[in-house]
Design an enzyme around this catalytic site. Sequence first.
Site, short mmCIF file in Angstrom:
data_model
loop_
_atom_site.label_atom_id
_atom_site.label_comp_id
_atom_site.label_asym_id
_atom_site.label_seq_id
_atom_site.Cartn_x
_atom_site.Cartn_y
_atom_site.Cartn_z
N ASP A 73 10.79 13.94 -4.04
CA ASP A 73 9.49 13.60 -3.45
C ASP A 73 9.53 13.66 -1.94
O ASP A 73 10.60 13.54 -1.32
CB ASP A 73 9.08 12.17 -3.85
CG ASP A 73 8.51 12.10 -5.24
OD1 ASP A 73 8.58 13.11 -5.97
OD2 ASP A 73 8.02 11.02 -5.61
N ASP A 74 8.34 13.84 -1.36
CA ASP A 74 8.07 13.61 0.07
C ASP A 74 8.50 14.73 1.00
O ASP A 74 8.43 14.57 2.22
CB ASP A 74 8.69 12.30 0.55
CG ASP A 74 8.07 11.09 -0.14
OD1 ASP A 74 7.11 11.27 -0.90
OD2 ASP A 74 8.55 9.97 0.08
N HIS A 123 1.87 16.35 -4.17
CA HIS A 123 2.17 14.94 -3.89
C HIS A 123 1.19 14.38 -2.85
O HIS A 123 1.55 13.50 -2.08
CB HIS A 123 3.61 14.82 -3.40
CG HIS A 123 4.20 13.43 -3.52
ND1 HIS A 123 4.00 12.62 -4.62
CD2 HIS A 123 4.99 12.71 -2.67
CE1 HIS A 123 4.64 11.49 -4.44
NE2 HIS A 123 5.24 11.51 -3.26
N HIS A 127 -0.14 11.28 1.72
CA HIS A 127 0.70 10.23 1.15
C HIS A 127 0.34 8.86 1.75
O HIS A 127 1.19 8.09 2.16
CB HIS A 127 2.18 10.53 1.40
CG HIS A 127 3.12 9.82 0.46
ND1 HIS A 127 3.43 8.49 0.56
CD2 HIS A 127 3.82 10.27 -0.61
CE1 HIS A 127 4.29 8.15 -0.38
NE2 HIS A 127 4.54 9.22 -1.12
N HIS A 218 14.61 11.63 -3.26
CA HIS A 218 13.81 12.03 -2.11
C HIS A 218 14.62 13.00 -1.25
O HIS A 218 15.84 12.85 -1.14
CB HIS A 218 13.40 10.81 -1.28
CG HIS A 218 12.42 9.92 -1.99
ND1 HIS A 218 12.80 9.03 -2.96
CD2 HIS A 218 11.06 9.80 -1.86
CE1 HIS A 218 11.73 8.39 -3.41
NE2 HIS A 218 10.67 8.83 -2.77
#
Length: 251
Positions: A73-74, A123, A127, A218
């Site tokens: 993620d991210d 995503h 965010h 991540h």
Amino acid sequence: MPFRILNTIAISAFLVLLTLVWLEKADVKLLVLVCVLYLLILGLGIFFIRLNFFNQNLNRASNSTDKIAITFDDGPTDHTEAILDVLKEKNVKASFFCIGSRINKNSDLLKRISTEGHDIGNHTFNHYWFFPFLSREKVKKELAETEELIRNFTGRKTALFRPPFGVTNPTIVSATNFFGYKIVGWSKRTLDGAFRNKRFVLKRATENMQGGDVILLHDNYSECAETLRKILDIVEKKGLKPVTISELFEL
């Protein structure tokens, strides 16, 4: 969905108790207790994606005995390149859930993710920490902006979405369904976004690991590549094969 069942039970209980309170056959405290319990269960459903409270999410594949999915993620960030190098060296495919605002700054990395055969998921664009409180139209805007960037830089349309913090609610599910996305959760959350202790992260990722697991990592911190390498070594020893979300769930 459990959400619908909960609402049916809660409304029924509320109406019955309201009637009993009006007839002076029940204490109003029972009515308050029902409301508190409803909000508590609702909160658990919102914050724990594995409960599939509002939607049937992709948390763990029950049809797989020897495959797992490693997800990030991210990104993409400055640390994503090192992750891709490890994956290429090990001949492993993974899934990357990308933030739109970071795609703009790291478009070459997104292209490399695509070229090397990894899954790319949405995503959101920003965010936001307050993402669960956005309206349906604003959620759709977050998804649409990121979708456009992924398509423009890779020529691919993504079918996957992971909500920030793994938070779901009826608004998020409705906006997700508009794009035809599958919501992806996890079965193993390493908490590497909060705790950078490599031993801790490694244990959470690999302890009791089995086929069908979806591991959440991540790619936005400096130790992520080294941690990934150790995870992959253990995965190999267990006789498991890391694949993309698409392959694991046969999408």
